[in-house]
Scaffold this motif. Structure first.
Motif, mmCIF file in Angstrom:
data_model
loop_
_atom_site.group_PDB
_atom_site.id
_atom_site.type_symbol
_atom_site.label_atom_id
_atom_site.label_comp_id
_atom_site.label_asym_id
_atom_site.label_seq_id
_atom_site.Cartn_x
_atom_site.Cartn_y
_atom_site.Cartn_z
ATOM 1 N N LYS A 4 -2.670 -5.090 8.893
ATOM 2 C CA LYS A 4 -2.330 -6.508 8.832
ATOM 3 C C LYS A 4 -3.527 -7.435 9.036
ATOM 4 N N THR A 5 -4.562 -6.947 9.688
ATOM 5 C CA THR A 5 -5.698 -7.829 9.960
ATOM 6 C C THR A 5 -7.008 -7.101 9.661
ATOM 7 N N PHE A 6 -8.088 -7.871 9.517
ATOM 8 C CA PHE A 6 -9.413 -7.261 9.353
ATOM 9 C C PHE A 6 -9.772 -6.447 10.592
ATOM 10 N N GLY A 7 -9.294 -6.929 11.756
ATOM 11 C CA GLY A 7 -9.558 -6.206 13.009
ATOM 12 C C GLY A 7 -8.987 -4.790 12.958
ATOM 13 N N GLU A 8 -7.786 -4.667 12.423
ATOM 14 C CA GLU A 8 -7.164 -3.332 12.308
ATOM 15 C C GLU A 8 -7.968 -2.459 11.352
ATOM 16 N N TYR A 9 -8.432 -3.083 10.270
ATOM 17 C CA TYR A 9 -9.214 -2.314 9.281
ATOM 18 C C TYR A 9 -10.541 -1.853 9.908
ATOM 19 N N TYR A 10 -11.143 -2.758 10.667
ATOM 20 C CA TYR A 10 -12.403 -2.428 11.352
ATOM 21 C C TYR A 10 -12.171 -1.251 12.309
ATOM 22 N N TYR A 11 -11.086 -1.307 13.058
ATOM 23 C CA TYR A 11 -10.745 -0.238 14.010
ATOM 24 C C TYR A 11 -10.562 1.084 13.259
ATOM 25 N N PHE A 12 -9.879 1.013 12.128
ATOM 26 C CA PHE A 12 -9.654 2.188 11.278
ATOM 27 C C PHE A 12 -10.994 2.797 10.856
ATOM 28 N N LEU A 13 -11.900 1.926 10.402
ATOM 29 C CA LEU A 13 -13.207 2.406 9.909
ATOM 30 C C LEU A 13 -14.045 3.024 11.027
ATOM 31 N N ARG A 14 -13.800 2.563 12.256
ATOM 32 C CA ARG A 14 -14.580 3.101 13.377
ATOM 33 C C ARG A 14 -14.009 4.405 13.901
ATOM 34 N N PHE A 15 -12.683 4.518 13.946
ATOM 35 C CA PHE A 15 -12.104 5.609 14.732
ATOM 36 C C PHE A 15 -11.156 6.556 14.004
ATOM 37 N N ARG A 19 -11.927 8.224 8.341
ATOM 38 C CA ARG A 19 -12.767 7.025 8.168
ATOM 39 C C ARG A 19 -13.878 7.230 7.134
ATOM 40 N N LYS A 20 -14.403 8.454 7.025
ATOM 41 C CA LYS A 20 -15.520 8.672 6.090
ATOM 42 C C LYS A 20 -15.098 8.430 4.647
ATOM 43 N N GLU A 21 -13.893 8.915 4.294
ATOM 44 C CA GLU A 21 -13.407 8.731 2.918
ATOM 45 C C GLU A 21 -13.185 7.244 2.642
ATOM 46 N N GLU A 22 -12.595 6.551 3.641
ATOM 47 C CA GLU A 22 -12.332 5.125 3.442
ATOM 48 C C GLU A 22 -13.647 4.349 3.347
ATOM 49 N N MET A 23 -14.619 4.750 4.146
ATOM 50 C CA MET A 23 -15.925 4.078 4.136
ATOM 51 C C MET A 23 -16.555 4.207 2.741
ATOM 52 N N ALA A 24 -16.428 5.410 2.136
ATOM 53 C CA ALA A 24 -16.993 5.618 0.791
ATOM 54 C C ALA A 24 -16.322 4.681 -0.207
ATOM 55 N N LYS A 25 -14.979 4.540 -0.077
ATOM 56 C CA LYS A 25 -14.250 3.638 -0.995
ATOM 57 C C LYS A 25 -14.693 2.186 -0.785
ATOM 58 N N LEU A 26 -14.903 1.834 0.471
ATOM 59 C CA LEU A 26 -15.344 0.467 0.783
ATOM 60 C C LEU A 26 -16.707 0.200 0.146
ATOM 61 N N PHE A 27 -17.619 1.174 0.265
ATOM 62 C CA PHE A 27 -18.952 1.011 -0.342
ATOM 63 C C PHE A 27 -18.838 0.757 -1.845
ATOM 64 N N GLU A 28 -17.920 1.501 -2.491
ATOM 65 C CA GLU A 28 -17.765 1.339 -3.953
ATOM 66 C C GLU A 28 -17.406 -0.101 -4.312
ATOM 67 N N VAL A 29 -16.512 -0.694 -3.504
ATOM 68 C CA VAL A 29 -16.028 -2.023 -3.897
ATOM 69 C C VAL A 29 -16.921 -3.171 -3.433
ATOM 70 N N ILE A 30 -17.739 -2.938 -2.411
ATOM 71 C CA ILE A 30 -18.536 -4.094 -1.945
ATOM 72 C C ILE A 30 -19.962 -4.109 -2.499
#
Ligand SMILES: C[S@@+](CC[C@H](N)C(=O)[O-])C[C@H]1O[C@@H](n2cnc3c(N)ncnc32)[C@H](O)[C@@H]1O
Length: 237
Positions: A4-15, A19-30
């Motif tokens: 629901k929030t960027f804070g939740e997404y940040y928490y997801f990416l950290r813990f 997280r590694k797979e999501e981080m790779a997807k994030l890199f692709e889009v940004i």
């Protein structure tokens, strides 16, 4: 992801465990992967007519034939393949006697996959001289494949330029290309990355950055050399 929030997404990416797979997807889009063959022709002319021949001569004088070039932030491969073409143009048949490696790195696995394949549209070749296209590409319908001989000297591999320990492990380079990459970093990361490049360069080596980029307020360790149409940043010999 139902967050629901960027804070939740940040928490997801950290813990989160994934997280590694999501981080790779994030890199692709940004990330911005805009690139082309023979990008910034005046700079590449200085490289082909001046920087590269002088570097090769210096190495020959030491009785060696080993050259290392680093293309940091190589995107879909147009930059390292352009460098491979220029090496073929300058060294011609002598190339086979040299130990040459172009290390081509990017954050994004997707662009590296495309780079390894080496298949391009006409648009990627819009600033490439026609005789170079005819000589180094195989045209099939609307696509252009790089000639296989351009590939063996290039090693495509993932790297995050923010990881200074990974950068330290990279073999020392004679020349570094990092064009249109640091423009996306904040000043602190620019300083860190440029310092890592300085450490990586062999004495007398040089670095080329993007046309709209500058080391102003970032680094005073390099000696800027003014050429027609570009600045080359030199590490003192
Ligand atoms: C605009 S492209 C430039 C490509 C090529 N150097 C050129 O000038 O045509 C920038 C590339 O830098 C990569 N990049 C951005 N941040 C990075 C990082 N932290 N580590 C490694 N590569 C990164 C992007 O994935 C993208 O492919």
């Amino acid at each position: 992801m139902n967050l629901k929030t960027f804070g939740e997404y940040y928490y997801f990416l950290r813990f989160d465990a994934t997280r590694k797979e999501e981080m790779a997807k994030l890199f692709e889009v940004i990330t911005t992967n805009e690139t082309s063959f023979y990008r910034n022709p005046p700079q590449l002319k200085v490289f082909q007519d001046d920087i590269l021949p002088a570097t090769l001569d210096g190495i020959r004088k030491r009785g060696q034939k080993k050259l290392r070039i680093w293309s940091a932030g190589c995107s879909t491969g147009e930059e390292p393949y352009t460098l491979s073409i220029i090496l073929h143009e300058v060294l011609k048949t002598e190339l086979s006697q040299w130990d040459i490696k172009i290390t081509a790195n990017d954050l994004s696995e997707a662009v590296l996959k495309a780079a390894r394949q080496g298949r391009y549209s006409e648009y990627a070749l819009r600033t490439t001289p026609k005789e170079i296209v005819d000589k180094y590409f195989i045209k099939r319908d609307t696509v252009y494949d790089v000639q296989p001989k351009l590939k063996p000297i290039i090693n495509f591999a993932p790297i995050n330029l923010s990881d200074r320990f990974m950068l330290k492990r990279n073999e020392k380079s004679n020349i570094i290309f990092c064009r249109n990459v640091i423009i996306y970093f904040d000043d602190e990361m620019k300083r860190q990355v440029i310092e890592s490049f300085y450490d990586n360069l062999l004495p007398g080596g040089c670095m080329l950055i993007g046309h709209s980029e500058s080391l102003h307020n970032i680094s005073r360790t390099f000696k800027p050399e003014h050429h027609v149409g570009t600045i080359v940043y030199r590490k003192q010999a």
